[in-house]
Design a protein around this motif. Sequence first.
Motif, mmCIF file in Angstrom:
data_model
loop_
_atom_site.group_PDB
_atom_site.id
_atom_site.type_symbol
_atom_site.label_atom_id
_atom_site.label_comp_id
_atom_site.label_asym_id
_atom_site.label_seq_id
_atom_site.Cartn_x
_atom_site.Cartn_y
_atom_site.Cartn_z
ATOM 1 N N ASP A 113 -14.268 -0.719 122.336
ATOM 2 C CA ASP A 113 -14.856 -0.772 121.000
ATOM 3 C C ASP A 113 -16.196 -0.037 121.043
ATOM 4 N N LEU A 114 -16.190 1.199 120.560
ATOM 5 C CA LEU A 114 -17.391 2.024 120.630
ATOM 6 C C LEU A 114 -18.471 1.550 119.677
ATOM 7 N N ALA A 115 -18.076 0.957 118.554
ATOM 8 C CA ALA A 115 -19.070 0.495 117.592
ATOM 9 C C ALA A 115 -19.882 -0.662 118.155
ATOM 10 N N TYR A 116 -19.218 -1.607 118.815
ATOM 11 C CA TYR A 116 -19.893 -2.781 119.347
ATOM 12 C C TYR A 116 -20.195 -2.663 120.837
ATOM 13 N N ARG A 117 -19.838 -1.518 121.427
ATOM 14 C CA ARG A 117 -20.120 -1.248 122.830
ATOM 15 C C ARG A 117 -19.551 -2.359 123.724
ATOM 16 N N ARG A 118 -18.300 -2.715 123.446
ATOM 17 C CA ARG A 118 -17.631 -3.761 124.207
ATOM 18 C C ARG A 118 -16.330 -3.227 124.776
ATOM 19 N N VAL A 119 -15.974 -3.715 125.957
ATOM 20 C CA VAL A 119 -14.715 -3.356 126.603
ATOM 21 C C VAL A 119 -13.979 -4.657 126.926
ATOM 22 N N LEU A 120 -12.724 -4.740 126.485
ATOM 23 C CA LEU A 120 -11.917 -5.937 126.706
ATOM 24 C C LEU A 120 -10.667 -5.568 127.491
ATOM 25 N N LEU A 121 -10.335 -6.384 128.460
ATOM 26 C CA LEU A 121 -9.094 -6.231 129.221
ATOM 27 C C LEU A 121 -8.327 -7.537 129.109
ATOM 28 N N ASP A 122 -7.137 -7.460 128.530
ATOM 29 C CA ASP A 122 -6.354 -8.677 128.254
ATOM 30 C C ASP A 122 -7.187 -9.680 127.460
ATOM 31 N N SER A 123 -7.916 -9.151 126.466
ATOM 32 C CA SER A 123 -8.737 -9.953 125.539
ATOM 33 C C SER A 123 -9.950 -10.599 126.191
ATOM 34 N N VAL A 124 -10.249 -10.258 127.431
ATOM 35 C CA VAL A 124 -11.428 -10.786 128.126
ATOM 36 C C VAL A 124 -12.450 -9.657 128.279
ATOM 37 N N GLU A 125 -13.692 -9.926 127.893
ATOM 38 C CA GLU A 125 -14.717 -8.882 127.967
ATOM 39 C C GLU A 125 -15.023 -8.521 129.416
ATOM 40 N N VAL A 126 -15.123 -7.222 129.668
ATOM 41 C CA VAL A 126 -15.411 -6.701 130.998
ATOM 42 C C VAL A 126 -16.895 -6.338 131.060
ATOM 43 N N ALA A 127 -17.598 -6.847 132.041
ATOM 44 C CA ALA A 127 -19.023 -6.553 132.206
ATOM 45 C C ALA A 127 -19.182 -5.219 132.924
ATOM 46 N N LEU A 128 -19.739 -4.249 132.237
ATOM 47 C CA LEU A 128 -19.950 -2.921 132.800
ATOM 48 C C LEU A 128 -21.433 -2.608 132.869
ATOM 49 N N THR A 129 -21.822 -1.811 133.856
ATOM 50 C CA THR A 129 -23.185 -1.299 133.897
ATOM 51 C C THR A 129 -23.338 -0.231 132.825
ATOM 52 N N ARG A 130 -24.578 0.159 132.587
ATOM 53 C CA ARG A 130 -24.843 1.182 131.581
ATOM 54 C C ARG A 130 -24.098 2.490 131.902
ATOM 55 N N LYS A 131 -24.125 2.906 133.163
ATOM 56 C CA LYS A 131 -23.462 4.151 133.550
ATOM 57 C C LYS A 131 -21.944 4.008 133.465
ATOM 58 N N GLU A 132 -21.419 2.869 133.878
ATOM 59 C CA GLU A 132 -19.971 2.661 133.805
ATOM 60 C C GLU A 132 -19.495 2.728 132.363
ATOM 61 N N TYR A 133 -20.232 2.061 131.475
ATOM 62 C CA TYR A 133 -19.840 2.112 130.060
ATOM 63 C C TYR A 133 -19.955 3.531 129.518
ATOM 64 N N ALA A 134 -21.018 4.234 129.885
ATOM 65 C CA ALA A 134 -21.228 5.593 129.369
ATOM 66 C C ALA A 134 -20.085 6.516 129.770
ATOM 67 N N VAL A 135 -19.630 6.425 131.006
ATOM 68 C CA VAL A 135 -18.513 7.267 131.450
ATOM 69 C C VAL A 135 -17.240 6.914 130.685
ATOM 70 N N LEU A 136 -16.946 5.620 130.587
ATOM 71 C CA LEU A 136 -15.732 5.195 129.897
ATOM 72 C C LEU A 136 -15.782 5.568 128.413
ATOM 73 N N ALA A 137 -16.937 5.400 127.782
ATOM 74 C CA ALA A 137 -17.071 5.738 126.367
ATOM 75 C C ALA A 137 -16.896 7.241 126.135
ATOM 76 N N GLN A 138 -17.441 8.050 127.035
ATOM 77 C CA GLN A 138 -17.289 9.500 126.899
ATOM 78 C C GLN A 138 -15.817 9.901 126.981
ATOM 79 N N LEU A 139 -15.084 9.297 127.897
ATOM 80 C CA LEU A 139 -13.654 9.575 128.012
ATOM 81 C C LEU A 139 -12.912 9.064 126.782
ATOM 82 N N ALA A 140 -13.345 7.911 126.251
ATOM 83 C CA ALA A 140 -12.663 7.304 125.106
ATOM 84 C C ALA A 140 -12.839 8.113 123.831
#
Length: 229
Positions: A140-167
Amino acid sequence: MNQAATILVIDDEPQIRKFLRISLSSQGYKVLEAGTGTEGLSQAALNKPDLLVLDLGLPDMDGQDVLAQFREWSAVPVLVLSVRASEGEKVRALDSGANDYVTKPFGIQEFLARIRALLRQAPETGQVDSALVIGPLTIDLAYRRVLLDSVEVALTRKEYAVLAQLARHPGRVITQQQLLKDIWGPTHVDDTHYLRIVVGHLRQKLADDPAAPRFIVTEAGVGYRLVES
């Protein structure tokens, strides 16, 4: 874009919001309001307006940061309306994705003309889906959240940035150099080990086997891509 366009006003001054609501409604626009950046981003994600009017001096976060976050997942026009009149503020906002910049105090007729011009130029599909779903994974790019099987995944700033760029470009290969430049900066385009470490941590947290990836695919010698939903 027709006169029934929806305009979201993000401004912490109630009197300004009231004035704009009356002025825009008189022209046939549907008007939404938010008094903080957080509320504004939430309204934008939920209601998908056709245009944003954005103040920079918000109580909870700088309007420049609101603009940057909004541009991560939407291309609809943004008109900055601010008392900040310096050239530096204007350049920063325009470089960050604002389409126009009006300083307070302002003339309402010119303001309305700028709104009409932006809506005429706006692509019909400027608003993109803010959430990408790939099987059990939701980004969810708007809320800057990542869920796996409906459970939020805790990502570092860099981890989220890489995943968001790919997304933002599902199914497309993003080169290592582009990811390094965008996330670490232009002086780190050769530091591919940074990227390998972050992608490795991402795969661990997403239970993504690099030998049989569900989400992140390595294109050897080139970069990475996120599988399409």
